[in-house]
Design an enzyme around this catalytic site. Structure first.
Site, PDB file in Angstrom:
ATOM      1  N   LYS A 209     -12.925  25.512 -55.782  1.00 10.80           N
ATOM      2  CA  LYS A 209     -12.994  26.785 -56.576  1.00 10.80           C
ATOM      3  C   LYS A 209     -11.456  26.584 -57.285  1.00 10.80           C
ATOM      4  O   LYS A 209     -10.446  26.691 -56.864  1.00 10.80           O
ATOM      5  CB  LYS A 209     -13.043  27.928 -56.190  1.00 10.80           C
TER       6      LYS A 209
ATOM      7  N   PRO B 256      -7.449  21.748 -47.901  1.00 10.19           N
ATOM      8  CA  PRO B 256      -6.751  22.134 -46.970  1.00 10.19           C
ATOM      9  C   PRO B 256      -7.144  23.849 -46.766  1.00 10.19           C
ATOM     10  O   PRO B 256      -7.400  24.434 -47.774  1.00 10.19           O
ATOM     11  CB  PRO B 256      -5.308  22.125 -47.650  1.00 10.19           C
TER      12      PRO B 256
ATOM     13  N   ALA C 264      -6.038  27.768 -46.444  1.00 12.20           N
ATOM     14  CA  ALA C 264      -5.253  28.726 -47.351  1.00 12.20           C
ATOM     15  C   ALA C 264      -4.613  28.143 -48.449  1.00 12.20           C
ATOM     16  O   ALA C 264      -3.285  28.024 -48.400  1.00 12.20           O
ATOM     17  CB  ALA C 264      -4.180  29.148 -46.273  1.00 12.20           C
ATOM     18  N   SER C 265      -5.280  27.507 -49.340  1.00 10.43           N
ATOM     19  CA  SER C 265      -4.577  26.752 -50.332  1.00 10.43           C
ATOM     20  C   SER C 265      -4.961  27.057 -51.853  1.00 10.43           C
ATOM     21  O   SER C 265      -4.733  26.362 -52.718  1.00 10.43           O
ATOM     22  CB  SER C 265      -5.051  25.152 -50.083  1.00 10.43           C
TER      23      SER C 265
ATOM     24  N   ILE D 232      -7.731  27.403 -53.261  1.00 11.61           N
ATOM     25  CA  ILE D 232      -8.969  26.848 -54.111  1.00 11.61           C
ATOM     26  C   ILE D 232     -10.245  27.236 -53.378  1.00 11.61           C
ATOM     27  O   ILE D 232     -11.178  26.297 -53.581  1.00 11.61           O
ATOM     28  CB  ILE D 232      -9.129  25.179 -53.986  1.00 11.61           C
ATOM     29  N   GLY D 233     -10.199  28.374 -52.685  1.00  7.56           N
ATOM     30  CA  GLY D 233     -11.588  28.844 -52.327  1.00  7.56           C
ATOM     31  C   GLY D 233     -12.211  28.219 -50.890  1.00  7.56           C
ATOM     32  O   GLY D 233     -13.461  28.128 -51.120  1.00  7.56           O
ATOM     33  N   GLY D 234     -11.397  27.359 -50.295  1.00 14.37           N
ATOM     34  CA  GLY D 234     -12.218  26.619 -49.190  1.00 14.37           C
ATOM     35  C   GLY D 234     -13.053  27.045 -48.198  1.00 14.37           C
ATOM     36  O   GLY D 234     -13.974  27.119 -48.236  1.00 14.37           O
ATOM     37  N   GLY D 235     -12.473  28.464 -47.596  1.00 10.62           N
ATOM     38  CA  GLY D 235     -13.133  29.129 -46.659  1.00 10.62           C
ATOM     39  C   GLY D 235     -14.349  30.142 -47.393  1.00 10.62           C
ATOM     40  O   GLY D 235     -15.397  29.924 -47.038  1.00 10.62           O
TER      41      GLY D 235
ATOM     42  N   ALA E 139     -15.820  28.776 -50.240  1.00 12.01           N
ATOM     43  CA  ALA E 139     -16.786  27.878 -50.695  1.00 12.01           C
ATOM     44  C   ALA E 139     -17.724  27.690 -49.516  1.00 12.01           C
ATOM     45  O   ALA E 139     -18.977  27.261 -49.583  1.00 12.01           O
ATOM     46  CB  ALA E 139     -16.409  26.721 -51.241  1.00 12.01           C
TER      47      ALA E 139
ATOM     48  N   ASP F  32     -14.174  36.075 -53.331  1.00 14.13           N
ATOM     49  CA  ASP F  32     -14.404  34.917 -53.921  1.00 14.13           C
ATOM     50  C   ASP F  32     -16.009  34.365 -53.538  1.00 14.13           C
ATOM     51  O   ASP F  32     -16.313  33.438 -54.131  1.00 14.13           O
ATOM     52  CB  ASP F  32     -13.563  33.885 -53.665  1.00 14.13           C
TER      53      ASP F  32
END
Length: 308
Positions: free
Chosen positions: A15, A97, A99-100, A102-105, A107, A146
């Site tokens: 994201k 990565p 805590a970056s 771009i919403g990794g967790g 997403a 998010d």
């Protein structure tokens, strides 16, 4: 219905907050935001399976031991949306990565939700709803602010604490470069350093989101209200922004979310790829990826596979 093992593979796209305005704060501490988000063809992959052993397997270049723990946001989604008496196994192929910004967790949780819906549909022979029910939307928001926008995975204006989502059609699919200096930024720490939480909302829209130059001109007048605080907290974010801005072909460089990942937008794919190669060569320890934003289409295809 069937003794076959059914697996559903879902892409979890990054994201990107193309702009992010902090417009207030509620009494419960939640911040009010006004943000334009889009999703990249760069991301993680979630697989949900109807077979045991009911565990989470984590692989991929960004896999870490802590991701396989019970506190992973993926498990929160599985526990919320899957029947507790039925096996479900999960696999995460981690490329973003931690805590970056771009919403990794988020997403990953959103992809888990989408995968569970499709897994249930495959097992029970039912249709797949396009959008979450009202109750599901509330539950998704409880998992993370998010997560609902990541379930949609479409360009959108998002307001409030993440519950007001206005999809945008025909958004130009900009080539993009994502860069993270390999540092994790604490979101609460960034918010705590804001000079004010009462900032202006996003300005009126461009007439068309298909006009790439007009949208870039408009985006350049917007902000990420967290960027200055994040740079003060983590000076290497400033180095990343400088590296992106130094590329003559980069049309806009900005931080996403609360950092530390920053993005550069380009008007041609080959220019984005060349910029990524240059930055990667100059900073081999940074995480650098090039790709495209989705242009009004879902960036989260899924593949259902059945095996005996």
């Amino acid at each position: 219905m069937t003794k076959d093992k059914v697996s559903v593979e879902v892409f979890a796209p990054a994201k990107i907050n193309l702009c992010l305005h902090v417009t207030g704060q509620l009494e419960n501490g939640y911040h009010l935001l006004d943000t334009l988000v889009a999703f990249a063809d760069i991301g993680d992959v979630i697989t949900v399976s109807s077979a045991g052993p009911g565990a989470l397997a984590v692989t991929g270049p960004e896999a870490t031991p802590e991701l396989s723990g019970d506190n992973n946001i993926i498990w929160h989604a599985a526990q919320k949306f899957w029947h507790p008496d039925t096996y479900v196994s999960l696999a995460l192929e981690k490329h973003l990565p931690m805590a970056s910004g771009i919403g990794g967790g988020s997403a990953d949780a959103a992809a888990t939700y989408r995968g569970l819906l499709r897994l249930r549909a495959a097992l029970e022979g039912q249709g797949i709803p396009r959008d979450p029910t009202r109750q599901d939307a509330r539950d998704l928001l409880e998992i993370g602010a998010d997560v609902p926008m990541c379930v949609l995975s479409e360009p959108a204006r998002v307001r409030g604490i993440g519950e007001q989502i206005e999809p945008i059609a025909d958004f130009h699919p900009y080539p993009i470069v994502l860069v993270n200096p390999r540092v994790q930024v604490s979101t609460p720490s960034v918010f705590s350093q804001l000079a004010t939480r009462q900032n202006a909302a996003i300005e009126p829209w461009p007439e068309s989101f298909e006009d790439r130059d007009a949208v870039l001109d408009w985006l350049s007048t917007q902000r990420n209200d967290l960027q200055d605080a994040a740079v003060a907290n983590c000076p290497s974010i400033g180095d990343v922004l400088g590296a992106l801005s130094a590329r003559e072909t980069c049309r806009l460089a900005r931080m996403s979310g609360s950092g530390a990942t920053c993005f550069g937008l380009f008007d041609r794919v080959h220019k984005a790829e060349a910029a990524a190669e240059e930055i990667r060569a100059a900073h081999p320890n940074w995480w650098v990826q090039s790709g495209r934003l989705n242009g009004g289409r879902r960036a989260a295809p899924q593949l259902i596979r059945s095996t005996t």
